[in-house]
Design a protein around this motif. Structure first.
Motif, PDB file in Angstrom:
ATOM      1  N   LEU A 262      39.736  46.970  43.841  1.00 28.52           N
ATOM      2  CA  LEU A 262      39.253  46.275  42.825  1.00 28.52           C
ATOM      3  C   LEU A 262      38.619  45.119  43.365  1.00 28.52           C
ATOM      4  CD1 LEU A 262      41.122  43.796  41.170  1.00 28.52           C
ATOM      5  CD2 LEU A 262      42.455  45.834  41.629  1.00 28.52           C
ATOM      6  N   SER A 263      37.603  44.476  42.743  1.00 26.90           N
ATOM      7  CA  SER A 263      36.977  43.190  42.873  1.00 26.90           C
ATOM      8  C   SER A 263      37.798  42.153  42.210  1.00 26.90           C
ATOM      9  CB  SER A 263      35.850  43.203  42.460  1.00 26.90           C
ATOM     10  OG  SER A 263      35.023  42.097  42.719  1.00 26.90           O
ATOM     11  N   ASP A 264      38.170  41.334  42.740  1.00 33.09           N
ATOM     12  CA  ASP A 264      39.018  40.145  42.100  1.00 33.09           C
ATOM     13  C   ASP A 264      38.284  38.944  42.258  1.00 33.09           C
ATOM     14  OD1 ASP A 264      41.249  38.682  40.605  1.00 33.09           O
ATOM     15  OD2 ASP A 264      42.729  39.893  42.022  1.00 33.09           O
ATOM     16  N   ARG A 265      38.688  37.819  41.673  1.00 34.21           N
ATOM     17  CA  ARG A 265      38.247  36.460  41.896  1.00 34.21           C
ATOM     18  C   ARG A 265      39.595  35.459  42.258  1.00 34.21           C
ATOM     19  NH1 ARG A 265      36.985  32.896  37.209  1.00 34.21           N
ATOM     20  NH2 ARG A 265      38.287  31.448  38.268  1.00 34.21           N
ATOM     21  N   ILE A 266      39.423  34.833  43.232  1.00 34.68           N
ATOM     22  CA  ILE A 266      40.360  33.973  43.816  1.00 34.68           C
ATOM     23  C   ILE A 266      39.963  32.477  43.534  1.00 34.68           C
ATOM     24  CG2 ILE A 266      41.666  35.525  45.357  1.00 34.68           C
ATOM     25  CD1 ILE A 266      40.155  34.034  47.330  1.00 34.68           C
TER      26      ILE A 266
ATOM     27  N   GLU B  12      42.413  38.470  38.582  1.00 31.46           N
ATOM     28  CA  GLU B  12      42.857  39.847  37.960  1.00 31.46           C
ATOM     29  C   GLU B  12      44.189  40.290  38.182  1.00 31.46           C
ATOM     30  OE1 GLU B  12      40.649  41.298  35.869  1.00 31.46           O
ATOM     31  OE2 GLU B  12      39.018  39.660  36.253  1.00 31.46           O
ATOM     32  N   THR B  13      44.833  39.748  39.302  1.00 32.67           N
ATOM     33  CA  THR B  13      46.109  40.177  39.640  1.00 32.67           C
ATOM     34  C   THR B  13      46.956  39.027  39.919  1.00 32.67           C
ATOM     35  OG1 THR B  13      45.537  40.447  42.000  1.00 32.67           O
ATOM     36  CG2 THR B  13      45.505  42.663  40.884  1.00 32.67           C
TER      37      THR B  13
ATOM     38  N   HIS C 116      50.001  33.101  45.444  1.00 32.11           N
ATOM     39  CA  HIS C 116      51.008  32.844  46.444  1.00 32.11           C
ATOM     40  C   HIS C 116      50.708  31.412  47.052  1.00 32.11           C
ATOM     41  CE1 HIS C 116      48.016  34.794  48.619  1.00 32.11           C
ATOM     42  NE2 HIS C 116      48.254  34.202  49.841  1.00 32.11           N
ATOM     43  N   SER C 117      51.876  30.585  47.572  1.00 24.45           N
ATOM     44  CA  SER C 117      51.252  29.376  48.148  1.00 24.45           C
ATOM     45  C   SER C 117      51.251  29.347  49.375  1.00 24.45           C
ATOM     46  CB  SER C 117      52.940  28.383  47.626  1.00 24.45           C
ATOM     47  OG  SER C 117      52.738  28.256  46.165  1.00 24.45           O
TER      48      SER C 117
END
Length: 131
Positions: free
Chosen positions: A65-69, A111-112, A117-118
């Motif tokens: 999938l495409s996600d945004r971070i 999205e997920t 995470h750090s």
């Protein structure tokens, strides 16, 4: 599908110059304390201690999938800047060099979110020159 916009931060603060050699730019998210060091010819040299709430947002293509971070961090920098006195007073510098500590680093997946995470703390060196 969910829709997510860019991150918005309020910008507020004050500028206090108790004398011609000291500036407190107390603006969120980029506060800065600057002190005049010396004058060399037509240029003033200042040292400063500054902070930043930094990061950015990107769209990435992952396996399925495409996600945004969103990448977020907090930066504390010690630096020197130089420029013509009148321009520096307006925040327009000719050049700078700074060393900083970057902490509270995190990668947030929109999205997920369970994969957020750090990251560990880091050093940063940054410089810029106008010609």
């Amino acid at each position: 599908s969910s829709m997510s916009g860019g991150r918005l931060l309020p910008a507020f603060g004050l500028l206090w110059t108790p004398n011609a050699q000291t500036r407190f730019d107390v603006f969120f998210p980029h506060p800065k304390l600057a002190q005049h060091l010396t004058t060399m010819g037509n240029y003033d040299l200042w040292w400063y201690l500054a902070g930043e709430y930094g990061g950015g947002a990107w769209t990435v293509q992952r396996e399925l999938l495409s996600d945004r971070i969103d990448i977020n961090d907090i930066r504390v920098m010690l630096g020197v800047e130089f420029g013509q006195g009148a321009l520096l007073a307006q925040g327009r510098r000719t050049g700078f060099v700074e060393l900083g500590w970057v902490t509270a680093r995190e990668v947030v997946y929109v999205e997920t979110p369970d994969q957020t995470h750090s990251l560990g703390d880091s050093w940063m060196v940054r410089a810029g020159f106008k010609y």
